[in-house]
Design a protein around this motif. Structure first.
Motif, PDB file in Angstrom:
ATOM      1  N   LYS A   1     -12.805   1.650  -4.527  1.00 60.95           N
ATOM      2  CA  LYS A   1     -12.285   2.423  -5.507  1.00 60.95           C
ATOM      3  C   LYS A   1     -12.454   3.649  -5.578  1.00 60.95           C
ATOM      4  CE  LYS A   1     -14.542  -1.205  -8.912  1.00 60.95           C
ATOM      5  NZ  LYS A   1     -15.375  -1.208 -10.121  1.00 60.95           N
ATOM      6  N   LYS A   2     -12.917   4.200  -4.372  1.00 59.15           N
ATOM      7  CA  LYS A   2     -12.992   5.672  -3.956  1.00 59.15           C
ATOM      8  C   LYS A   2     -11.619   6.291  -3.652  1.00 59.15           C
ATOM      9  CE  LYS A   2     -17.662   6.025  -2.609  1.00 59.15           C
ATOM     10  NZ  LYS A   2     -18.740   6.363  -1.463  1.00 59.15           N
ATOM     11  N   ALA A   3     -11.287   7.562  -4.378  1.00 57.63           N
ATOM     12  CA  ALA A   3      -9.807   7.927  -4.322  1.00 57.63           C
ATOM     13  C   ALA A   3     -10.152   8.724  -2.780  1.00 57.63           C
ATOM     14  CB  ALA A   3      -9.852   8.946  -5.242  1.00 57.63           C
ATOM     15  N   SER A   4     -11.292   9.293  -2.398  1.00 52.70           N
ATOM     16  CA  SER A   4     -11.249   9.850  -1.069  1.00 52.70           C
ATOM     17  C   SER A   4     -10.836   8.804   0.125  1.00 52.70           C
ATOM     18  CB  SER A   4     -12.546  10.168  -1.013  1.00 52.70           C
ATOM     19  OG  SER A   4     -13.533   9.360  -0.908  1.00 52.70           O
ATOM     20  N   LEU A   5     -10.929   7.603  -0.343  1.00 54.42           N
ATOM     21  CA  LEU A   5     -10.656   6.460   1.031  1.00 54.42           C
ATOM     22  C   LEU A   5      -9.409   5.829   0.730  1.00 54.42           C
ATOM     23  CD1 LEU A   5     -14.069   5.031   1.117  1.00 54.42           C
ATOM     24  CD2 LEU A   5     -13.356   6.732   2.448  1.00 54.42           C
ATOM     25  N   ARG A   6      -8.660   6.201  -0.387  1.00 50.11           N
ATOM     26  CA  ARG A   6      -7.322   5.691  -0.451  1.00 50.11           C
ATOM     27  C   ARG A   6      -6.405   5.710   0.656  1.00 50.11           C
ATOM     28  NH1 ARG A   6      -5.467   8.603  -4.707  1.00 50.11           N
ATOM     29  NH2 ARG A   6      -6.267   7.302  -6.260  1.00 50.11           N
ATOM     30  N   GLU A   7      -6.123   6.797   1.190  1.00 50.35           N
ATOM     31  CA  GLU A   7      -5.193   6.740   2.651  1.00 50.35           C
ATOM     32  C   GLU A   7      -5.707   5.887   3.760  1.00 50.35           C
ATOM     33  OE1 GLU A   7      -2.117   7.982   2.499  1.00 50.35           O
ATOM     34  OE2 GLU A   7      -2.691   8.594   0.291  1.00 50.35           O
ATOM     35  N   GLU A   8      -6.936   6.088   4.087  1.00 47.33           N
ATOM     36  CA  GLU A   8      -7.357   5.125   5.039  1.00 47.33           C
ATOM     37  C   GLU A   8      -7.087   3.729   4.602  1.00 47.33           C
ATOM     38  OE1 GLU A   8     -11.031   6.149   7.317  1.00 47.33           O
ATOM     39  OE2 GLU A   8     -11.251   7.714   5.782  1.00 47.33           O
ATOM     40  N   LEU A   9      -7.557   3.051   3.485  1.00 45.26           N
ATOM     41  CA  LEU A   9      -7.277   1.862   3.099  1.00 45.26           C
ATOM     42  C   LEU A   9      -6.041   1.397   3.005  1.00 45.26           C
ATOM     43  CD1 LEU A   9     -10.143   1.667   0.015  1.00 45.26           C
ATOM     44  CD2 LEU A   9     -10.066   0.557   2.207  1.00 45.26           C
ATOM     45  N   LEU A  10      -5.399   2.402   2.685  1.00 45.90           N
ATOM     46  CA  LEU A  10      -4.003   2.129   2.676  1.00 45.90           C
ATOM     47  C   LEU A  10      -3.269   1.723   4.058  1.00 45.90           C
ATOM     48  CD1 LEU A  10      -2.216   4.341  -0.346  1.00 45.90           C
ATOM     49  CD2 LEU A  10      -2.800   1.595  -0.270  1.00 45.90           C
ATOM     50  N   LYS A  11      -3.484   2.575   5.054  1.00 48.54           N
ATOM     51  CA  LYS A  11      -3.173   2.436   6.440  1.00 48.54           C
ATOM     52  C   LYS A  11      -3.749   1.006   7.030  1.00 48.54           C
ATOM     53  CE  LYS A  11      -2.898   7.134   7.619  1.00 48.54           C
ATOM     54  NZ  LYS A  11      -3.492   8.288   8.397  1.00 48.54           N
ATOM     55  N   LEU A  12      -5.098   0.720   6.510  1.00 47.49           N
ATOM     56  CA  LEU A  12      -5.564  -0.608   6.959  1.00 47.49           C
ATOM     57  C   LEU A  12      -4.824  -1.798   6.483  1.00 47.49           C
ATOM     58  CD1 LEU A  12      -7.772  -2.095   8.608  1.00 47.49           C
ATOM     59  CD2 LEU A  12      -9.302  -1.949   6.369  1.00 47.49           C
ATOM     60  N   ILE A  13      -4.535  -1.686   5.189  1.00 51.59           N
ATOM     61  CA  ILE A  13      -3.810  -2.756   4.740  1.00 51.59           C
ATOM     62  C   ILE A  13      -2.399  -3.126   5.383  1.00 51.59           C
ATOM     63  CG2 ILE A  13      -2.542  -3.513   2.458  1.00 51.59           C
ATOM     64  CD1 ILE A  13      -4.958  -2.521   0.893  1.00 51.59           C
ATOM     65  N   ALA A  14      -1.779  -1.946   5.584  1.00 51.27           N
ATOM     66  CA  ALA A  14      -0.348  -1.878   6.359  1.00 51.27           C
ATOM     67  C   ALA A  14      -0.577  -2.663   7.606  1.00 51.27           C
ATOM     68  CB  ALA A  14       0.204  -0.590   6.576  1.00 51.27           C
ATOM     69  N   THR A  15      -1.595  -2.505   8.363  1.00 51.23           N
ATOM     70  CA  THR A  15      -1.776  -3.214   9.694  1.00 51.23           C
ATOM     71  C   THR A  15      -1.968  -4.825   9.294  1.00 51.23           C
ATOM     72  OG1 THR A  15      -4.209  -3.042   9.739  1.00 51.23           O
ATOM     73  CG2 THR A  15      -2.758  -0.975  10.715  1.00 51.23           C
ATOM     74  N   MET A  16      -2.487  -5.041   8.113  1.00 49.11           N
ATOM     75  CA  MET A  16      -2.946  -6.483   7.923  1.00 49.11           C
ATOM     76  C   MET A  16      -1.761  -7.260   7.051  1.00 49.11           C
ATOM     77  SD  MET A  16      -6.725  -5.639   5.881  1.00 49.11           S
ATOM     78  CE  MET A  16      -6.814  -7.287   5.342  1.00 49.11           C
ATOM     79  N   LYS A  17      -0.733  -6.491   6.810  1.00 47.19           N
ATOM     80  CA  LYS A  17       0.444  -7.072   6.268  1.00 47.19           C
ATOM     81  C   LYS A  17       1.233  -7.286   7.384  1.00 47.19           C
ATOM     82  CE  LYS A  17       1.948  -6.288   2.055  1.00 47.19           C
ATOM     83  NZ  LYS A  17       2.768  -5.463   1.043  1.00 47.19           N
TER      84      LYS A  17
END
Length: 210
Positions: A194-210
């Motif tokens: 839920k943390k906005a400060s981690l948004r970009e890092e999480l999206l990059k991680l999800i991109a690798t998972m997809k």
């Protein structure tokens, strides 16, 4: 403080929680094959599906399996009265997916006997999330800053991506009368997602998972 103008936020950056529960997303699963550790699918064989109505198929080694063997964490419990002296007996032990009895020793009368055990299943095993059908490690999971980001399947992962992407997160907006306030998947997400400060890092991680 300046009030946020929600109408100025594009629909692609909004997320409306419709009350989808985690079990609603558990329609199929992407897991590690128990034979080759490749990417396998667990799909229902009919709708609506019970746990017995699923089948695992691995396109890498062509392994096919129906429910029956549990690979994940489980505990056997016995709470009975001794068959000889009727003293209360209780024992728990890790379950290996095969036997369903526990050997019990009565310290009061010395009797030894095996009793039928009840089995409780855990969906977290060896630091990995597992599926609820076979207890196999989910394919879609990654460590993140000491936390674990995971998804049952790619639909689940996409819903997480949409939530993390959103700059405006609305509860029960569309439609209002379907929201399950404390049981929706979104309401129970861990704080790091839920943390906005981690948004970009999480999206990059999800991109690798997809």
């Amino acid at each position: 403080m300046k009030k946020r103008n929600s109408s100025a936020i594009p629909d692609t950056e909004r997320f409306a929680d419709r009350g989808v529960a985690l079990e609603d997303l558990a329609t199929h699963f992407v897991v590690h094959c128990p034979k080759c550790q490749g990417k396998a699918q667990i799909n229902p064989t009919k709708e609506p599906a019970s746990k017995a109505d699923f089948r695992l198929i691995c396109p890498d080694c062509f392994h096919v399996e129906s429910p029956g063997h549990w690979y994940g964490a489980a505990t056997a419990h016995v709470s009975v009265k001794c068959r000889e002296c009727y003293q209360p007996l209780s024992r728990s032990a890790p379950w290996n997916g095969i036997w369903k009895k526990l050997a019990m020793h009565c310290t009061h009368c010395g009797d030894n006997c095996e009793y039928e055990a009840s089995i409780s299943y855990g969906y977290f095993h060896e630091s990995r999330m597992t599926d609820p059908i076979f207890g196999l490690p989910l394919w879609l999971q990654k460590d993140f800053r000491g936390e674990l980001l995971w998804a049952y399947n790619y639909d689940h992962l996409e819903m997480l991506r949409e939530y993390i992407t959103a700059k405006l997160r609305e509860r029960g907006i569309d439609p209002r009368n379907t929201i399950r306030k404390n049981s929706s998947m979104v309401s129970r997400l861990p704080m790091f997602i839920k943390k906005a400060s981690l948004r970009e890092e999480l999206l990059k991680l999800i991109a690798t998972m997809k």
